[in-house]
Write a protein that holds these residues in place. Structure first.
Motif, PDB file in Angstrom:
ATOM      1  N   ILE A  81      45.485  27.724  70.112  1.00  0.00           N
ATOM      2  CA  ILE A  81      46.130  26.418  70.227  1.00  0.00           C
ATOM      3  C   ILE A  81      45.546  25.439  69.214  1.00  0.00           C
ATOM      4  O   ILE A  81      46.278  24.720  68.510  1.00  0.00           O
ATOM      5  CB  ILE A  81      45.977  25.860  71.658  1.00  0.00           C
ATOM      6  N   LYS A  82      44.225  25.408  69.087  1.00  0.00           N
ATOM      7  CA  LYS A  82      43.563  24.487  68.167  1.00  0.00           C
ATOM      8  C   LYS A  82      43.936  24.772  66.721  1.00  0.00           C
ATOM      9  O   LYS A  82      44.030  23.853  65.891  1.00  0.00           O
ATOM     10  CB  LYS A  82      42.043  24.568  68.346  1.00  0.00           C
ATOM     11  N   LYS A 109      49.502  20.134  71.467  1.00  0.00           N
ATOM     12  CA  LYS A 109      48.232  20.845  71.661  1.00  0.00           C
ATOM     13  C   LYS A 109      47.566  20.402  72.958  1.00  0.00           C
ATOM     14  O   LYS A 109      47.051  21.228  73.719  1.00  0.00           O
ATOM     15  CB  LYS A 109      47.287  20.580  70.484  1.00  0.00           C
ATOM     16  N   THR A 161      46.883  22.811  76.109  1.00  0.00           N
ATOM     17  CA  THR A 161      45.506  22.976  76.565  1.00  0.00           C
ATOM     18  C   THR A 161      45.382  22.640  78.045  1.00  0.00           C
ATOM     19  O   THR A 161      44.711  23.347  78.807  1.00  0.00           O
ATOM     20  CB  THR A 161      44.556  22.084  75.748  1.00  0.00           C
TER      21      THR A 161
END
Length: 213
Positions: A136-137, A146, A150
């Motif tokens: 994701i990052k 994001k 998260t």
């Protein structure tokens, strides 16, 4: 048949000591601050560099798969001006994931918190969570998306209860809901005044004892 040999030592100096089973698999490690074990899950270090700069010594426990499943760490630092920080933590992890029981202490220049906590963890291996969070990052999506992804990924991780003394000097029992929101708080404050409060999910007190006059 091999002969079992037992040796006795009055004193032994080591920087790291591994307790292993008959096959050589590590079951427990005792270490100083220069030899902190990596975070092993799924047979690999899932967080390279994690804890390596921390001034912590202690003991790490490993489960039947050789994965970290809790431990005891402690350490302290002090600068030339006398400013200090000290921590200690004893944890027990849910199988394949992170801690669910913790006894902890932190102290920074007399600003102290210590007590006992319990946590909820999702039924997803920690190694899988770390990898998905990394993806994701590194993705080329907006920061807003994001953050949403998260939050969804970490659903099920929640601090559920604390019993101890906080940095304000209050001794309390705090009970949280499944999202980690504080919902019940029982306190004896630093002036020895007791109270009990019920809160909604926004953190607003909806009922208290003794009631407001």
């Amino acid at each position: 048949m091999s002969e079992h040999k037992k040796e006795k030592f009055t004193e032994l100096d080591v920087e790291k000591l591994n307790i292993v089973d008959k096959s050589g698999k590590v079951k427990m490690t005792l270490f100083n601050q220069d030899n902190i074990p990596p975070l092993i899950m799924g047979g690999v270090d899932i967080a390279p560099g994690h804890r390596q700069n921390d001034p912590d010594s202690g003991i790490i426990f490993f489960n039947g798969k050789g994965e970290e499943c809790g431990g005891l760490i402690y350490g302290s630092e002090e600068d030339e001006e006398g400013n200090y920080s000290a921590t200690a933590s004893l944890t027990f992890d849910q199988y394949n994931t992170d801690q669910v029981v913790q006894v902890h202490y932190s102290d920074e220049n007399d600003d102290r918190l210590y007590g006992f906590s319990i946590y909820d963890r999702p039924n997803i291996p920690l190694s899988e969570l770390v990898e998905k969070h990394k993806q994701i990052k590194q993705s080329q999506i907006s920061d807003e998306i994001k953050e949403q992804q998260t939050k969804e990924l970490l659903k099920g991780n929640a601090h559920r209860a604390f019993m101890g003394k906080n940095k304000d000097g209050d001794v309390s029992v705090q009970l949280m809901d499944s999202k980690g929101n504080e919902r019940i708080r029982m306190v004896v404050d630093k002036n020895d005044v007791p109270r009990m409060e019920f809160l909604n999910e926004k953190g607003e007190v909806t009922y208290k004892l003794p009631p407001d006059e």
